[in-house]
Design an enzyme around this catalytic site. Structure first.
Site, PDB file in Angstrom:
ATOM      1  CB  CYS A  54      -0.953   0.006   1.197  1.00  0.00           C
ATOM      2  SG  CYS A  54      -2.114  -1.380   1.207  1.00  0.00           S
ATOM      3  CG  HIS A 103      -3.242   3.585   1.884  1.00  0.00           C
ATOM      4  ND1 HIS A 103      -3.739   3.169   0.677  1.00  0.00           N
ATOM      5  CD2 HIS A 103      -3.309   2.505   2.725  1.00  0.00           C
ATOM      6  CE1 HIS A 103      -4.084   1.888   0.768  1.00  0.00           C
ATOM      7  NE2 HIS A 103      -3.836   1.475   1.990  1.00  0.00           N
ATOM      8  CG  ASN A 128      -6.701  -0.712   1.065  1.00  0.00           C
ATOM      9  OD1 ASN A 128      -5.940  -0.334   0.176  1.00  0.00           O
ATOM     10  ND2 ASN A 128      -6.260  -1.125   2.244  1.00  0.00           N
TER      11      ASN A 128
END
Length: 324
Positions: free
Chosen positions: A114, A251, A281
């Site tokens: 990520c 993020h 996500n």
């Protein structure tokens, strides 16, 4: 004068299939309300059968080139962040290079889960500042739907597919915090925490792609502390303070993490770019996706100070401070 890497174009691509939270209700012991409350996610996009990470990345890259008013022939290199490549090798970036019709320059992948886009952006910035390139496409692209365990409600409801890209271009600055472009970066990893977020497969272990595994509560605790700290460190390197920040682009993993991190930085939620509700996500794609959405809505104004930050498996985490 100081050589700076300035974002001159953004773009993104989301697969056509939109999956609402309600889709999971007859498959798992979960509800739309449970997912929204725990994550802030309402829907996400899943890639179509036969649609690969490189397909998403190429569409996002072309959108960024179009917004910058450039063609593939103007680009010196591609740095692409992904944890879900089409193949073990070659790099997804090379397939994007071919898809764009780019016949010169370099193309390679970066893998920091990520946090991948933050690492890729810092990498491309260093290449531009070092004179190795004039223009670099930096891309984050993922098809996380391909590594989900659909029986694990703690993970499979959180992730989606997508791609985002930016064009970085060399420009001259005065060497001060008032310059446009990337002003500083801060990158970190600690492999002691690898078991908190990982995929239980791989070429040299199981010979399979495996499935994502996560200890959510522990990841949450590390995320809030480490994200706030890396943002402060990058701001100090740039000679700036939290009060100078116009936009935080984090993020997009979980609304609770985003809110807690903004609070630790002393930033109101109105200064945070949020796309997690609509995208879920998307790992390395989440920050360039959010940048592209905000840019397309003309929220990012010339001269704005923008902080991007992310944490992912490894654990790996970092931040970049830039002036739009």
């Amino acid at each position: 004068m100081t050589r700076r890497a300035v974002i001159t174009g953004t773009g993104h691509y989301l697969p056509e299939r939109v999956v609402e939270n309600s889709w999971f209700e007859d498959k798992l012991d979960t509800t739309d309300e449970w997912i929204r409350t725990r994550s802030g996610i309402e829907r996400r996009h899943f890639a179509a059968e036969g649609q690969a990470t490189s397909d998403l990345a190429t569409r996002a890259a072309q959108a960024a080139l179009d917004r910058a008013g450039l063609t593939a022939g103007d680009i010196d290199g591609i740095v692409l962040a992904t944890s879900t490549p089409d193949f073990t090798f070659p790099a997804v970036a090379t397939m994007v290079q071919s898809g764009l019709g780019m016949t010169r320059g370099f193309a390679y992948d970066v893998q920091a889960v990520c946090a991948g886009f933050v690492f890729a952006l810092a990498n491309a910035d260093a290449m531009i500042r070092g004179g190795l390139a004039e223009r670099v496409l930096v891309i984050g692209a993922e098809t996380f739907s391909r590594i989900m365990d659909w029986t694990d409600r703690s993970t499979c409801v959180l992730f989606g597919d997508g791609a985002g890209a930016v064009v970085l271009e060399a420009q001259e600055g005065a060497g001060t915090s008032g310059d446009r472009g990337i002003l500083s970066s801060d990158l970190n990893s600690d492999g002691a925490y690898r078991d908190l977020l990982y995929v239980d497969g791989g070429v040299s272990t199981t010979g399979t792609a495996g499935h994502l595994r996560m200890q959510g509560n522990l990841v949450f605790r590390h995320a809030v502390e480490k994200l706030a700290r890396t943002a402060h460190t990058a701001l100090e390197k740039a000679g700036l303070a939290p009060g100078d920040v116009d936009w935080l682009v984090p993020h997009q993993a979980n609304m609770r993490i985003i809110t807690a991190t903004a609070q630790r930085m002393g930033l109101p939620i109105e200064k945070v770019v949020l796309t997690v509700a609509d995208h879920g996500n998307t790992s390395a794609a989440s920050i360039p996706l959010a940048l592209s959405v905000a840019d397309g809505e003309d929220r990012l104004k010339p001269g704005d100070v923008v902080v991007i930050e992310a944490i992912g498996g490894g654990l790996s985490w970092g931040s970049v401070v830039l002036r739009w």
